[in-house]
Design an enzyme around this catalytic site. Structure first.
Site, PDB file in Angstrom:
ATOM      1  N   LEU A   1      -5.137 -10.564  18.092  1.00  0.00           N
ATOM      2  CA  LEU A   1      -5.997 -10.758  19.270  1.00  0.00           C
ATOM      3  C   LEU A   1      -7.526 -10.691  18.507  1.00  0.00           C
ATOM      4  O   LEU A   1      -8.429 -11.269  19.598  1.00  0.00           O
ATOM      5  CB  LEU A   1      -6.083  -9.251  20.355  1.00  0.00           C
ATOM      6  CG  LEU A   1      -4.528  -9.124  20.727  1.00  0.00           C
ATOM      7  CD1 LEU A   1      -4.467  -7.661  21.400  1.00  0.00           C
ATOM      8  CD2 LEU A   1      -4.192 -10.139  21.838  1.00  0.00           C
TER       9      LEU A   1
ATOM     10  N   CYS B   1       9.367   9.303 -15.977  1.00  0.00           N
ATOM     11  CA  CYS B   1      10.683   8.598 -16.205  1.00  0.00           C
ATOM     12  C   CYS B   1      10.529   7.236 -16.363  1.00  0.00           C
ATOM     13  O   CYS B   1       9.689   6.653 -15.949  1.00  0.00           O
ATOM     14  CB  CYS B   1      11.668   8.797 -15.155  1.00  0.00           C
ATOM     15  SG  CYS B   1      12.306  10.644 -14.844  1.00  0.00           S
TER      16      CYS B   1
ATOM     17  N   HIS C   1       0.809  -1.198   0.004  1.00  0.00           N
ATOM     18  CA  HIS C   1      -0.069  -0.155  -0.071  1.00  0.00           C
ATOM     19  C   HIS C   1       0.818   1.393  -0.117  1.00  0.00           C
ATOM     20  O   HIS C   1       0.456   2.352   0.230  1.00  0.00           O
ATOM     21  CB  HIS C   1      -1.090  -0.108   1.333  1.00  0.00           C
ATOM     22  CG  HIS C   1      -1.923  -1.083   0.958  1.00  0.00           C
ATOM     23  ND1 HIS C   1      -2.608  -1.713   2.247  1.00  0.00           N
ATOM     24  CD2 HIS C   1      -2.339  -1.814  -0.007  1.00  0.00           C
ATOM     25  CE1 HIS C   1      -3.532  -2.715   1.788  1.00  0.00           C
ATOM     26  NE2 HIS C   1      -3.207  -2.850   0.573  1.00  0.00           N
TER      27      HIS C   1
END
Length: 341
Positions: free
Chosen positions: A239, A139, A128
């Protein structure tokens, strides 16, 4: 219908609950993970926002995450992510790669902390983007500029110009961030080729601190076209519930730093500490030209020798104001719009 809606709401709450393994169970699970790592031939680590929370960077879907707070109607405060430093987990991953126990790292995070930990570019896919990198895609090949500040001050969804120009062709530079609903096309720092090749070779995938709700959509990372017995073994440290839990060989409910600290102990490896003087960003960064010095207002990362000269009164800056601009701020804005809808 009302009964179904209540059941759905209950499921959502259950899925968002944090679960902690007790100390004895956690240690036993980490020992199992250590044995699997020692036996594996090609290990890939997938990382999410959960590995950076120890650096005071909020995650998205945890109890204090950005999306969670917005869904509860609460405001979110500003955060200068340039002040964050690699966590214990980042440094453990660096060490595991150094001793050749981990071959590749695929990250959803844009905070640049894997790069700053010292992890080589060829072993890293930042799917990301990276908040410290701007590029000239006019370029050929694309020209890259690493900076000491968050380059996304002026950028947003479908608007990626940073306001600076390429010194070679004078085209406008752009950030590398892939926002929600966008498709990343830059070769670097996304390195999709490296991520896909690593997944094909992997016999073990370790997921750290990711809800996997985004990563699960990238089919090339999971090799699901293979027979079940030939897919890489999946280990998850989180978790909360993830959509890949039912496919995992082992699910560890613990904070990333705690799990990685125990893992290094089991493997007999020392836990390296982040050393700002050895942060590769200082050698990789391209300084701005004199004309560009005022092209941004973001705080710059300072090398150790300059730390004492840095102003201390900036620590309280922006504590009560809404985040404006930048990849993280734009994420906030999108969430607000989504909530209103």
């Amino acid at each position: 219908a009302l009964y179904s809606l209540k059941n759905f709401s209950l499921l959502i709450k259950l899925f968002s609950l944090q679960v902690f393994d007790d100390a004895e169970n956690l240690k036993a699970k980490v020992k199992q993970l250590a044995e699997a790592l020692q036996q594996a031939k090609h290990v890939v680590i997938y990382t999410g926002a959960g590995i950076s929370t120890a650096a005071s960077i909020p995650d998205y879907r945890g109890p204090n995450g950005v999306w969670t707070q917005l869904q509860k109607g609460r405001s979110v405060s500003a955060s200068d992510l340039s002040r964050a430093e690699p966590t214990l987990t980042h440094m453990c991953i660096w060490m595991l790669h150094k001793v050749k126990m981990v071959q590749h790292v695929v990250s959803q995070n844009c905070d640049g902390l894997h790069l700053r930990s010292g992890l080589p570019r060829h072993a890293l896919s930042e799917l990301h983007g990276n908040m410290f990198i701007e590029v000239c895609d006019s370029c050929c090949p694309a020209r890259e500029f690493i900076r000491l500040f968050d380059v996304t001050e002026r950028t947003a969804l479908h608007r990626h110009g940073t306001g600076r120009l390429c010194p070679q062709c004078r085209a406008q530079l752009r950030d590398t961030i892939v926002h929600f609903s966008e498709r990343g096309t830059l070769e670097q720092p996304l390195n999709w080729k490296g991520a896909a090749e690593a997944a094909q070779q992997a016999d073990l995938i370790l997921c750290l601190g990711s809800s996997l709700k985004v990563l699960k959509k990238y089919s090339c990372l999971w090799c699901m076209n293979r027979p079940a017995n030939k897919r890489p073994k999946l280990y998850i440290v989180n978790l909360q519930w993830t959509p890949k839990d039912n496919l995992a060989t082992l699910k560890i409910h613990g904070k990333c730093d705690a799990v990685m600290g125990l893992l290094m102990e089991e493997l007999g490896l020392g836990v390296p500490l982040y050393n700002r003087s050895q942060d590769p960003i200082f050698s990789l960064a391209k300084p701005l030209s004199p004309q560009e010095q005022k092209s941004h207002t973001r705080e710059e990362i300072t090398p150790p020798s300059d730390l004492e000269d840095a102003s201390r009164d900036t620590q309280a800056q922006g504590e009560a104001t809404a985040v404006q601009g930048g990849w993280f701020g734009r994420g906030y804005s999108k969430a607000r719009r989504k909530k209103k809808t």
